[in-house]
Structures are given as structure tokens and as C-alpha cells.
Design a protein around this motif. Structure first.
Motif, PDB file in Angstrom:
ATOM      1  N   GLY A   1      38.263  50.419  29.929  1.00  0.00           N
ATOM      2  CA  GLY A   1      37.952  49.302  30.856  1.00  0.00           C
ATOM      3  C   GLY A   1      38.646  48.103  30.282  1.00  0.00           C
ATOM      4  N   ARG A   2      38.669  47.988  28.836  1.00  0.00           N
ATOM      5  CA  ARG A   2      39.450  46.736  28.157  1.00  0.00           C
ATOM      6  C   ARG A   2      40.943  46.875  28.390  1.00  0.00           C
ATOM      7  NH1 ARG A   2      35.317  47.835  24.268  1.00  0.00           N
ATOM      8  NH2 ARG A   2      36.754  48.758  22.857  1.00  0.00           N
ATOM      9  N   ALA A   3      41.388  48.198  28.410  1.00  0.00           N
ATOM     10  CA  ALA A   3      42.751  48.355  28.550  1.00  0.00           C
ATOM     11  C   ALA A   3      43.383  47.978  30.156  1.00  0.00           C
ATOM     12  CB  ALA A   3      43.119  50.085  28.310  1.00  0.00           C
ATOM     13  N   GLN A   4      42.415  48.245  31.116  1.00  0.00           N
ATOM     14  CA  GLN A   4      42.693  47.916  32.343  1.00  0.00           C
ATOM     15  C   GLN A   4      42.667  46.372  32.581  1.00  0.00           C
ATOM     16  OE1 GLN A   4      43.686  49.557  34.986  1.00  0.00           O
ATOM     17  NE2 GLN A   4      43.149  51.508  35.184  1.00  0.00           N
ATOM     18  N   ALA A   5      41.679  45.838  31.864  1.00  0.00           N
ATOM     19  CA  ALA A   5      41.724  44.075  31.702  1.00  0.00           C
ATOM     20  C   ALA A   5      42.858  43.731  31.337  1.00  0.00           C
ATOM     21  CB  ALA A   5      40.182  43.984  30.995  1.00  0.00           C
ATOM     22  N   ARG A   6      43.531  44.267  30.314  1.00  0.00           N
ATOM     23  CA  ARG A   6      44.760  43.790  29.654  1.00  0.00           C
ATOM     24  C   ARG A   6      45.914  43.838  30.753  1.00  0.00           C
ATOM     25  NH1 ARG A   6      42.167  45.313  24.954  1.00  0.00           N
ATOM     26  NH2 ARG A   6      43.174  47.655  25.000  1.00  0.00           N
ATOM     27  N   CYS A   7      45.673  45.028  31.437  1.00  0.00           N
ATOM     28  CA  CYS A   7      46.778  45.093  32.579  1.00  0.00           C
ATOM     29  C   CYS A   7      46.677  44.353  33.561  1.00  0.00           C
ATOM     30  CB  CYS A   7      46.546  46.748  33.200  1.00  0.00           C
ATOM     31  SG  CYS A   7      47.028  48.055  32.197  1.00  0.00           S
ATOM     32  N   SER A   8      45.454  43.788  33.874  1.00  0.00           N
ATOM     33  CA  SER A   8      45.364  42.673  34.958  1.00  0.00           C
ATOM     34  C   SER A   8      45.840  41.474  34.355  1.00  0.00           C
ATOM     35  CB  SER A   8      43.688  42.345  35.400  1.00  0.00           C
ATOM     36  OG  SER A   8      43.043  41.952  34.135  1.00  0.00           O
ATOM     37  N   VAL A   9      45.623  41.049  33.157  1.00  0.00           N
ATOM     38  CA  VAL A   9      46.541  39.913  32.631  1.00  0.00           C
ATOM     39  C   VAL A   9      48.147  39.899  32.687  1.00  0.00           C
ATOM     40  CG1 VAL A   9      46.901  38.501  30.525  1.00  0.00           C
ATOM     41  CG2 VAL A   9      44.580  39.610  30.931  1.00  0.00           C
ATOM     42  N   LEU A  10      48.485  41.147  32.639  1.00  0.00           N
ATOM     43  CA  LEU A  10      49.817  41.522  32.812  1.00  0.00           C
ATOM     44  C   LEU A  10      50.551  41.609  34.242  1.00  0.00           C
ATOM     45  CD1 LEU A  10      50.313  44.246  30.102  1.00  0.00           C
ATOM     46  CD2 LEU A  10      51.052  41.879  29.771  1.00  0.00           C
ATOM     47  N   ALA A  11      49.404  41.567  35.087  1.00  0.00           N
ATOM     48  CA  ALA A  11      49.971  41.545  36.827  1.00  0.00           C
ATOM     49  C   ALA A  11      51.182  40.558  37.006  1.00  0.00           C
ATOM     50  CB  ALA A  11      48.576  41.738  37.498  1.00  0.00           C
ATOM     51  N   ARG A  12      51.935  41.011  38.069  1.00  0.00           N
ATOM     52  CA  ARG A  12      53.061  40.256  38.377  1.00  0.00           C
ATOM     53  C   ARG A  12      52.672  39.287  39.617  1.00  0.00           C
ATOM     54  NH1 ARG A  12      57.129  44.928  37.314  1.00  0.00           N
ATOM     55  NH2 ARG A  12      57.162  44.725  34.991  1.00  0.00           N
ATOM     56  N   ASP A  13      51.235  39.592  40.162  1.00  0.00           N
ATOM     57  CA  ASP A  13      50.908  38.727  41.583  1.00  0.00           C
ATOM     58  C   ASP A  13      49.372  39.064  41.653  1.00  0.00           C
ATOM     59  OD1 ASP A  13      50.270  41.288  42.916  1.00  0.00           O
ATOM     60  OD2 ASP A  13      52.410  41.234  43.513  1.00  0.00           O
ATOM     61  N   ASP A  14      48.550  38.129  42.358  1.00  0.00           N
ATOM     62  CA  ASP A  14      47.295  38.128  42.356  1.00  0.00           C
ATOM     63  C   ASP A  14      46.847  39.594  43.146  1.00  0.00           C
ATOM     64  OD1 ASP A  14      47.456  35.737  41.413  1.00  0.00           O
ATOM     65  OD2 ASP A  14      47.077  34.623  43.624  1.00  0.00           O
ATOM     66  N   ARG A  15      47.425  40.090  43.757  1.00  0.00           N
ATOM     67  CA  ARG A  15      47.211  41.419  44.470  1.00  0.00           C
ATOM     68  C   ARG A  15      46.730  42.423  43.389  1.00  0.00           C
ATOM     69  NH1 ARG A  15      48.355  46.211  46.344  1.00  0.00           N
ATOM     70  NH2 ARG A  15      47.052  47.272  47.869  1.00  0.00           N
ATOM     71  N   GLN A  16      48.026  42.655  42.522  1.00  0.00           N
ATOM     72  CA  GLN A  16      48.038  43.404  41.571  1.00  0.00           C
ATOM     73  C   GLN A  16      46.835  43.207  40.476  1.00  0.00           C
ATOM     74  OE1 GLN A  16      51.859  43.495  39.396  1.00  0.00           O
ATOM     75  NE2 GLN A  16      52.721  44.443  41.107  1.00  0.00           N
ATOM     76  N   ALA A  17      46.544  41.954  40.276  1.00  0.00           N
ATOM     77  CA  ALA A  17      45.600  41.565  39.325  1.00  0.00           C
ATOM     78  C   ALA A  17      44.110  41.903  39.711  1.00  0.00           C
ATOM     79  CB  ALA A  17      45.740  39.908  39.109  1.00  0.00           C
ATOM     80  N   ALA A  18      43.960  41.763  41.025  1.00  0.00           N
ATOM     81  CA  ALA A  18      42.734  41.988  41.866  1.00  0.00           C
ATOM     82  C   ALA A  18      42.511  43.795  41.583  1.00  0.00           C
ATOM     83  CB  ALA A  18      42.616  41.717  43.388  1.00  0.00           C
ATOM     84  N   VAL A  19      43.616  44.653  41.986  1.00  0.00           N
ATOM     85  CA  VAL A  19      43.202  45.998  41.845  1.00  0.00           C
ATOM     86  C   VAL A  19      42.818  46.241  40.426  1.00  0.00           C
ATOM     87  CG1 VAL A  19      44.593  48.127  42.073  1.00  0.00           C
ATOM     88  CG2 VAL A  19      44.884  46.431  43.524  1.00  0.00           C
ATOM     89  N   LEU A  20      43.821  45.702  39.398  1.00  0.00           N
ATOM     90  CA  LEU A  20      43.415  46.385  37.914  1.00  0.00           C
ATOM     91  C   LEU A  20      42.113  45.743  37.591  1.00  0.00           C
ATOM     92  CD1 LEU A  20      47.163  45.502  36.794  1.00  0.00           C
ATOM     93  CD2 LEU A  20      46.109  47.730  36.946  1.00  0.00           C
ATOM     94  N   SER A  21      41.821  44.560  37.993  1.00  0.00           N
ATOM     95  CA  SER A  21      40.380  44.070  37.619  1.00  0.00           C
ATOM     96  C   SER A  21      39.282  45.029  38.318  1.00  0.00           C
ATOM     97  CB  SER A  21      40.094  42.683  38.200  1.00  0.00           C
ATOM     98  OG  SER A  21      41.422  41.739  37.566  1.00  0.00           O
ATOM     99  N   ARG A  22      39.478  45.350  39.550  1.00  0.00           N
ATOM    100  CA  ARG A  22      38.422  46.400  40.055  1.00  0.00           C
ATOM    101  C   ARG A  22      38.397  47.649  39.173  1.00  0.00           C
ATOM    102  NH1 ARG A  22      40.197  44.480  45.085  1.00  0.00           N
ATOM    103  NH2 ARG A  22      41.750  46.113  45.312  1.00  0.00           N
TER     104      ARG A  22
END
Length: 243
Positions: free
Chosen positions: A69-90
Motif C-alpha cells: 500500500g505504501r508503494a502504491q502511495a509512492r507511485c501516486s506521487v510520481l503520477a504524471r497527471d491527476d487521473r493517474q494519481a487517482a487510480v494509484l491512490s485508490r
């Protein structure tokens, strides 16, 4: 000189599709190996030792899932747009919420099956096992770099979870000892939709990544598939530290 999968295959829109197909073959092979493992065979037919089930669930709920879960949260920080961040945060929130739910379910399972949870006196969590530590450390390292490397590390767990639980649900003996656990483990169609969004995201990341980042994504995915198998095998062996 060809600098990316996209250039090799005729345009940026095809890079992600090519990578998804390559990863699909990797996941199919990994799922087959997992489903053929004695751990999952025993879960399907009810012959799995109870101690192996407890080892798997405690290591997963107390250590691996929180690390994932923490690794996915770090992925969301690296996301290139808001939609990517939302998917990874979920994905991150789902994994972290699942930790508590699985632990609560484990206590009920242990009581139903007459099993005693192997926890140190006064502790709520077991020590992290060697393979679990290796997998969690890999996830942490992989998600400290590029988005492609990070996606490669976290995607296999989500994809294989769907493939393996589909197989368990289809082939398990409904009258066997762990039938209730098999049914409960299946994440359902909502999760399948989340996974579809995650796979679309991986394609998009590949479309906008360099050739080196694409290779790192695939390489990390291969490492993660092997860690998934090693984690299951460690539960089967009830792995612990030598001292």
C-alpha cells in the motif's frame, strides 16, 4: 537508432499495447506457476496445513500488504497527471484498508478451524519473515525511482491476485475445509474494474516513457512475479529466521 518500443512498432500509441501484451504473457505464466503450487492446490482441495494458511495471512496482512500500500502511495506521487494519481491512490487505499479486514477475518477463520495464531507473547504481529522482508524492500526501492520502474514493481501483485483467485473460485472443492476462505478471498467485480483502470494506466505510462524506462518496467515486473511465487512458497514452508 530505435529509442523506444513506440519507434520500433510504428508510433507512440502502440508502445503501451505491446508492453501490455508482453506483461500479459508474463502474468499468465506466473499465475499458472502459482496455481500449480502445493499451497494453492491444498487451498482448493482442503489439504493445506492450517499453519501454512496462518503464516501466509499474517505475513500478508501485517507486513506485505502495508508495504504494498505504501508503494502504491509512492507511485501516486510520481503520477504524471491527476487521473493517474487517482487510480494509484485508490489502489493504495484499498491495500491498506484490506490489512485490517483480513486480520479480522483471520481471527474468525482460526476460531472456526480450531487453529491458534502463532504470535509472540504480548505481540499483535509476527516477526517479518525473510522472503517478506525481501519483497517489501524491493517494493520500496523500486518505487523510489521512475514511474515506469514503480509500476512494474506493483502491477503484478494486483494482476496475479485477480487471476489466482479467479482460478481458486472456479476449481475449488465447495465442500472442502477452506471453501469459505476461497470464496471470501475473491475480490469481486469492483476490483476487476480497478485492475482494468490500472492496466490502462500502465499502457499510458509505457506510451510516454523512454526505452530504458520501459525495460525497467518489464524487468521489475519479472522480479515481482518471482517474489509473489516465493512468498507463497515461504508460507508453504512456514519460513522463519534461523536464529
Amino acid at each position: 537508432m530505435v529509442t523506444s518500443i513506440a519507434a520500433a512498432r510504428g508510433g507512440p500509441a502502440r508502445a503501451g499495447a505491446a508492453l501490455r501484451a508482453e506483461l500479459g504473457e508474463l502474468m499468465a505464466d506466473g499465475a499458472r506457476r502459482l496455481c500449480d503450487h502445493p499451497y494453492y492446490q491444498g487451498l482448493r482441495d482442503g489439504t493445506l496445513p492450517g499453519a501454512a494458511l496462518l503464516h501466509f495471512t499474517l505475513q500478508d496482512s501485517c507486513h506485505l500488504l502495508p508495504g504494498y500500500g505504501r508503494a502504491q502511495a509512492r507511485c501516486s506521487v510520481l503520477a504524471r497527471d491527476d487521473r493517474q494519481a487517482a487510480v494509484l491512490s485508490r489502489m493504495a487505499t484499498g491495500a491498506l484498508d484490506d490489512c485490517t479486514a483480513r486480520l479480522a477475518g483471520l481471527h474468525a477463520t482460526a476460531e472456526r478451524l480450531g487453529l491458534e495464531l502463532p504470535l509472540p507473547a504480548g505481540e499483535e504481529k509476527p516477526p517479518i519473515a525473510p522472503t517478506t522482508l525481501g519483497y517489501v524492500s524491493f517494493l520500496g526501492n523500486a518505487t523510489a525511482g521512475s514511474l515506469g520502474a514503480a509500476i512494474g514493481a506493483v502491477l503484478p501483485s494486483a494482476w496475479l491476485y485477480m487471476l489466482v483467485t479467479d482460478d481458486l473460485l472456479e476449481r475449488h472443492d465447495p465442500g472442502a475445509r477452506y471453501a469459505a476462505e476461497v470464496v471470501k478471498a475473491h475480490p469481486g467485480e469492483f476490483y476487476r474494474g480497478m485492475l482494468a483502470d490500472f492496466l490502462d494506466l500502465a499502457e499510458q505510462v509505457a506510451d510516454t516513457s523512454s526505452a530504458a524506462e520501459q525495460r525497467e518496467l518489464v524487468r521489475n515486473a519479472g522480479h515481482a512475479v518471482r517474489y509473489e511465487w516465493a512468498f507463497v512458497d515461504a508460507a508453504w514452508r512456514q519460513e522463519g529466521w534461523p536464529f
